[in-house]
Scaffold this active site. Structure first.
Site, PDB file in Angstrom:
ATOM      1  N   TYR A  76       0.819  -1.216   0.000  1.00 41.43           N
ATOM      2  CA  TYR A  76       0.000   0.000   0.000  1.00 41.43           C
ATOM      3  C   TYR A  76       0.854   1.268   0.000  1.00 41.43           C
ATOM      4  O   TYR A  76       0.359   2.359  -0.260  1.00 41.43           O
ATOM      5  CB  TYR A  76      -0.949   0.025   1.204  1.00 41.43           C
ATOM      6  CG  TYR A  76      -1.983  -1.079   1.188  1.00 41.43           C
ATOM      7  CD1 TYR A  76      -2.382  -1.677   0.000  1.00 41.43           C
ATOM      8  CD2 TYR A  76      -2.567  -1.524   2.364  1.00 41.43           C
ATOM      9  CE1 TYR A  76      -3.317  -2.692  -0.018  1.00 41.43           C
ATOM     10  CE2 TYR A  76      -3.513  -2.541   2.348  1.00 41.43           C
ATOM     11  CZ  TYR A  76      -3.879  -3.122   1.156  1.00 41.43           C
ATOM     12  OH  TYR A  76      -4.816  -4.129   1.142  1.00 41.43           O
ATOM     13  N   LYS A  89       3.855 -15.302   1.545  1.00 39.23           N
ATOM     14  CA  LYS A  89       3.876 -16.156   0.354  1.00 39.23           C
ATOM     15  C   LYS A  89       5.349 -16.333  -0.033  1.00 39.23           C
ATOM     16  O   LYS A  89       5.790 -15.875  -1.094  1.00 39.23           O
ATOM     17  CB  LYS A  89       3.102 -15.502  -0.788  1.00 39.23           C
ATOM     18  CG  LYS A  89       1.602 -15.467  -0.576  1.00 39.23           C
ATOM     19  CD  LYS A  89       0.911 -16.777  -0.904  1.00 39.23           C
ATOM     20  CE  LYS A  89       0.815 -17.029  -2.391  1.00 39.23           C
ATOM     21  NZ  LYS A  89       0.206 -18.337  -2.686  1.00 39.23           N
ATOM     22  N   ASP A 124      -2.530 -18.032   1.349  1.00 37.70           N
ATOM     23  CA  ASP A 124      -3.730 -18.656   0.767  1.00 37.70           C
ATOM     24  C   ASP A 124      -4.196 -19.827   1.626  1.00 37.70           C
ATOM     25  O   ASP A 124      -5.390 -19.997   1.886  1.00 37.70           O
ATOM     26  CB  ASP A 124      -3.488 -19.086  -0.691  1.00 37.70           C
ATOM     27  CG  ASP A 124      -2.186 -19.840  -0.892  1.00 37.70           C
ATOM     28  OD1 ASP A 124      -1.313 -19.802   0.008  1.00 37.70           O
ATOM     29  OD2 ASP A 124      -2.027 -20.481  -1.945  1.00 37.70           O
ATOM     30  N   ASP A 128      -4.852  -7.255   5.903  1.00 37.13           N
ATOM     31  CA  ASP A 128      -6.095  -6.577   5.539  1.00 37.13           C
ATOM     32  C   ASP A 128      -7.171  -7.625   5.221  1.00 37.13           C
ATOM     33  O   ASP A 128      -8.288  -7.597   5.744  1.00 37.13           O
ATOM     34  CB  ASP A 128      -5.809  -5.693   4.310  1.00 37.13           C
ATOM     35  CG  ASP A 128      -6.902  -4.681   4.049  1.00 37.13           C
ATOM     36  OD1 ASP A 128      -7.879  -4.646   4.809  1.00 37.13           O
ATOM     37  OD2 ASP A 128      -6.777  -3.923   3.065  1.00 37.13           O
ATOM     38  N   ASP A 176     -10.195  -9.220   8.021  1.00 34.06           N
ATOM     39  CA  ASP A 176     -11.618  -9.066   7.690  1.00 34.06           C
ATOM     40  C   ASP A 176     -12.310 -10.424   7.669  1.00 34.06           C
ATOM     41  O   ASP A 176     -13.427 -10.579   8.160  1.00 34.06           O
ATOM     42  CB  ASP A 176     -11.785  -8.391   6.318  1.00 34.06           C
ATOM     43  CG  ASP A 176     -11.960  -6.884   6.462  1.00 34.06           C
ATOM     44  OD1 ASP A 176     -11.649  -6.353   7.554  1.00 34.06           O
ATOM     45  OD2 ASP A 176     -12.401  -6.230   5.503  1.00 34.06           O
TER      46      ASP A 176
END
Ligand code: NAD
Length: 369
Positions: A143, A194, A226, A250, A254
């Site tokens: 970000y 990852k 994942d 993020d 959630d």
């Protein structure tokens, strides 16, 4: 002698002031019972500050935030300010606070309280007793990484670019927060990246693994992001503390928050580095927004804001006993059958924001007797 703690309270917009008002009852109760002394400064942020001062947050508010032992934030934003440009929006208040206070570790608990076990979309057997803490790096990664932007190529097509960048100090400081949290909980930490397809992920894994020697009492594991998403739905109770990057945090936080069933129940904290004076800047806020659809109706659930205050007591003021007392009071009130509309269940009594807040204080009084 009870120490005097300085808090900056920023209710913000929409339901922010309504739910913050209920925290005020808890603060008053603590002071009346001489459990703590607070000097509270309240200020405007977000749309309220835009309306009054033409900016979502002033330099003076930032100064007050730096001076405080902790910041308790409500929520900002709403349709009234949606048409403003990105450089003027209410949400800039929280971004600037994070940046100027150097708040890099976002703590998002996902806890299923027993009385709300049926509120989750997952089966009660999967989520009963769930208690996960996700630590998300919140000032670095994709970000913020450079280069970024959209460029036009010679053939007229466009290319959008964002860059995932992490340095070892950035990884180390957030990992240390996570190791220390794990030490105070079930002593299990899962680092998520990852590393199989991203160099920054490999550096993340190596850096966290190297720190493990400083925390021999914590069992460290690694997981690809994942797989972590899948495991959070398959068997979420396998996790204690998860530490991960801004982007994966993020998404995963959630996802984890929805395991618990209601936005109106979930607190969060964002911590900075410990300064030379031994103090750590920190901001506490519910994960929900300003809920313009229900603002002013007196029906918002105040528990996420109250539980954010409990986190503040635990992590900024070292007041574990009071934090746990507030958490227990919230659980007991729910178990007694009082519910705001968002967590309403058959056989329960629907109440508004104020009745819920008053019930929590009555329960505190009972528990402390
Ligand atoms: P939201 O969290 O405000 O609301 C989503 C839904 O959940 C709504 O139906 C709302 O009524 C309900 N809800 C949220 N909190 C509740 C509570 N305490 N009790 C009962 N119901 C509750 O998210 P949104 O609608 O996407 O965003 C609304 C505004 O809030 C936007 O302007 C957004 O930018 C802003 N926002 C601010 C923050 C923040 O201040 N940190 C975070 C998220 C969204």
């Amino acid at each position: 002698m009870i120490p005097n703690r300085k808090l900056l309270v920023l209710p913000g917009d929409g339901i922010g002031p309504e739910v913050m008002h209920e925290v005020g009852r808890v603060v008053s109760w603590m002071q009346k019972r001489e459990r703590a002394r607070f000097t509270i400064v309240e200020d405007l942020v977000g749309g309220a500050a835009i309306d009054a001062r033409g900016t979502p947050i002033t330099d003076e508010t930032i100064r007050l935030a730096k001076e405080a032992d902790a910041v308790l934030f409500g929520s900002v934003g709403g349709p009234k300010w949606d048409a403003l440009g990105f450089d003027k929006r209410p949400e800039l208040a929280i971004l600037r606070l994070r940046k100027d206070l150097g708040l890099f570790a976002n703590l998002r608990p996902a806890t299923v309280l027993d009385p709300l076990v049926d509120a989750s979309t997952l089966k009660p057997d999967v989520v009963r007793g769930l208690d996960i803490m996700i630590v998300r790096e919140s000032t670095g990664g994709i970000y913020f990484g450079e280069p970024r932007g959209v460029e036009t190529l010679p053939d007229g097509t466009k290319r959008g670019i964002n860059t995932e960048v992490y340095t070892t100090p950035e990884i180390e400081r957030v990992a240390r927060v996570a190791f220390e949290l794990a030490q105070k909980r079930q002593k299990r930490l899962c680092s998520v990246e990852k590393a199989n397809v991203m160099e920054s992920g490999l550096l993340w894994r190596q850096t966290v693994a190297a720190l493990a020697k400083d925390y021999p009492d914590v069992a460290l594991s690694h997981m690809y992001a994942d797989n972590c998403a899948m495991q959070l739905v398959r068997n979420p109770r396998q996790f204690d503390v998860i530490v991960t990057s801004n982007l994966f945090g993020d998404l995963l936080s959630d996802l984890a928050s929805m395991l618990t069933g209601s936005l109106g129940m979930l607190p969060s904290a964002t911590l900075g580095a410990v300064g030379a004076d031994g103090r750590r800047h920190a901001l506490y806020e519910p994960i929900h927004g300003s809920a313009p659809d229900i603002a002013g109706k007196g029906i918002a659930n105040p528990l996420a804001q109250m539980l954010s205050f409990a986190m503040l007591l635990r992590y900024s003021l070292d007041m574990e006993e009071d934090a746990a007392l507030i958490e227990r009071a919230c659980v007991n009130v729910l178990a007694s059958g009082l519910r705001t509309a968002d967590v309403m269940a058959p056989g329960c009594a629907k109440v508004g924001t104020q009745v819920m807040g008053e019930a929590v204080v009555r329960e505190l009084e009972k528990l402390a007797a």
